[in-house]
Design a protein around this motif. Structure first.
Motif, PDB file in Angstrom:
ATOM      1  N   PRO A   1      -5.578   9.810  -2.803  1.00  0.00           N
ATOM      2  CA  PRO A   1      -5.501  10.290  -4.194  1.00  0.00           C
ATOM      3  C   PRO A   1      -5.321  11.807  -4.219  1.00  0.00           C
ATOM      4  O   PRO A   1      -6.019  12.537  -3.530  1.00  0.00           O
ATOM      5  CB  PRO A   1      -6.843   9.868  -4.789  1.00  0.00           C
ATOM      6  N   GLN A   2      -4.368  12.272  -5.029  1.00  0.00           N
ATOM      7  CA  GLN A   2      -4.075  13.700  -5.062  1.00  0.00           C
ATOM      8  C   GLN A   2      -4.484  14.339  -6.389  1.00  0.00           C
ATOM      9  O   GLN A   2      -4.757  15.528  -6.428  1.00  0.00           O
ATOM     10  CB  GLN A   2      -2.593  13.931  -4.820  1.00  0.00           C
TER      11      GLN A   2
ATOM     12  N   ASP B   1      -1.219   8.063   1.243  1.00  0.00           N
ATOM     13  CA  ASP B   1      -1.330   9.516   1.134  1.00  0.00           C
ATOM     14  C   ASP B   1      -2.693   9.934   0.597  1.00  0.00           C
ATOM     15  O   ASP B   1      -3.083  11.067   0.733  1.00  0.00           O
ATOM     16  CB  ASP B   1      -0.240  10.069   0.209  1.00  0.00           C
TER      17      ASP B   1
ATOM     18  N   GLN C   1       0.829  -1.192   0.000  1.00  0.00           N
ATOM     19  CA  GLN C   1       0.000   0.000   0.000  1.00  0.00           C
ATOM     20  C   GLN C   1       0.870   1.252   0.000  1.00  0.00           C
ATOM     21  O   GLN C   1       0.581   2.224  -0.698  1.00  0.00           O
ATOM     22  CB  GLN C   1      -0.899  -0.020   1.240  1.00  0.00           C
ATOM     23  N   GLU C   2       1.934   1.218   0.766  1.00  0.00           N
ATOM     24  CA  GLU C   2       2.849   2.358   0.808  1.00  0.00           C
ATOM     25  C   GLU C   2       3.522   2.565  -0.546  1.00  0.00           C
ATOM     26  O   GLU C   2       3.664   3.695  -1.016  1.00  0.00           O
ATOM     27  CB  GLU C   2       3.895   2.125   1.890  1.00  0.00           C
ATOM     28  N   GLU C   3       3.927   1.461  -1.184  1.00  0.00           N
ATOM     29  CA  GLU C   3       4.576   1.553  -2.488  1.00  0.00           C
ATOM     30  C   GLU C   3       3.632   2.116  -3.547  1.00  0.00           C
ATOM     31  O   GLU C   3       4.057   2.822  -4.455  1.00  0.00           O
ATOM     32  CB  GLU C   3       5.070   0.182  -2.926  1.00  0.00           C
ATOM     33  N   MET C   4       2.360   1.837  -3.416  1.00  0.00           N
ATOM     34  CA  MET C   4       1.388   2.313  -4.399  1.00  0.00           C
ATOM     35  C   MET C   4       0.907   3.730  -4.078  1.00  0.00           C
ATOM     36  O   MET C   4       0.192   4.331  -4.869  1.00  0.00           O
ATOM     37  CB  MET C   4       0.205   1.354  -4.470  1.00  0.00           C
ATOM     38  N   GLY C   5       1.280   4.247  -2.924  1.00  0.00           N
ATOM     39  CA  GLY C   5       0.919   5.607  -2.575  1.00  0.00           C
ATOM     40  C   GLY C   5      -0.493   5.757  -2.043  1.00  0.00           C
ATOM     41  O   GLY C   5      -1.025   6.855  -2.008  1.00  0.00           O
ATOM     42  N   TRP C   6      -1.116   4.675  -1.633  1.00  0.00           N
ATOM     43  CA  TRP C   6      -2.500   4.749  -1.150  1.00  0.00           C
ATOM     44  C   TRP C   6      -2.596   5.370   0.224  1.00  0.00           C
ATOM     45  O   TRP C   6      -3.641   5.846   0.615  1.00  0.00           O
ATOM     46  CB  TRP C   6      -3.122   3.372  -1.120  1.00  0.00           C
TER      47      TRP C   6
END
Length: 67
Positions: A58-59, A56, A49-54
């Motif tokens: 959706p920006q 943070d 999840q961290e690697e996929m940026g979830w």
């Protein structure tokens, strides 16, 4: 109840308690193994999840149509 009967009863209870303790220990060992596997899976999922940026959020997504 004479002394021999009492000793026999106590031995019987002790054997039953030993079996119960062993059964409980077996269940505890299995639960510990399951807990360890679940911890490994949770760590792997958190890493993915961290690697996929979830984490943070959706920006660059547009707001939903009802805004």
């Amino acid at each position: 109840m004479n002394l021999e009967d009492r000793v026999t009863e106590l031995e019987s209870r002790l054997a039953f308690q030993d079996d119960t303790i062993q059964a409980l220990n077996d269940v505890l060992v299995e639960q510990q193994k399951l807990l360890e596997r679940l911890q490994v899976q949770l760590t792997a999922l958190a890493k993915r999840q961290e690697e996929m940026g979830w984490l943070d959020g959706p920006q660059d997504e547009a707001p939903p149509p009802h805004y």
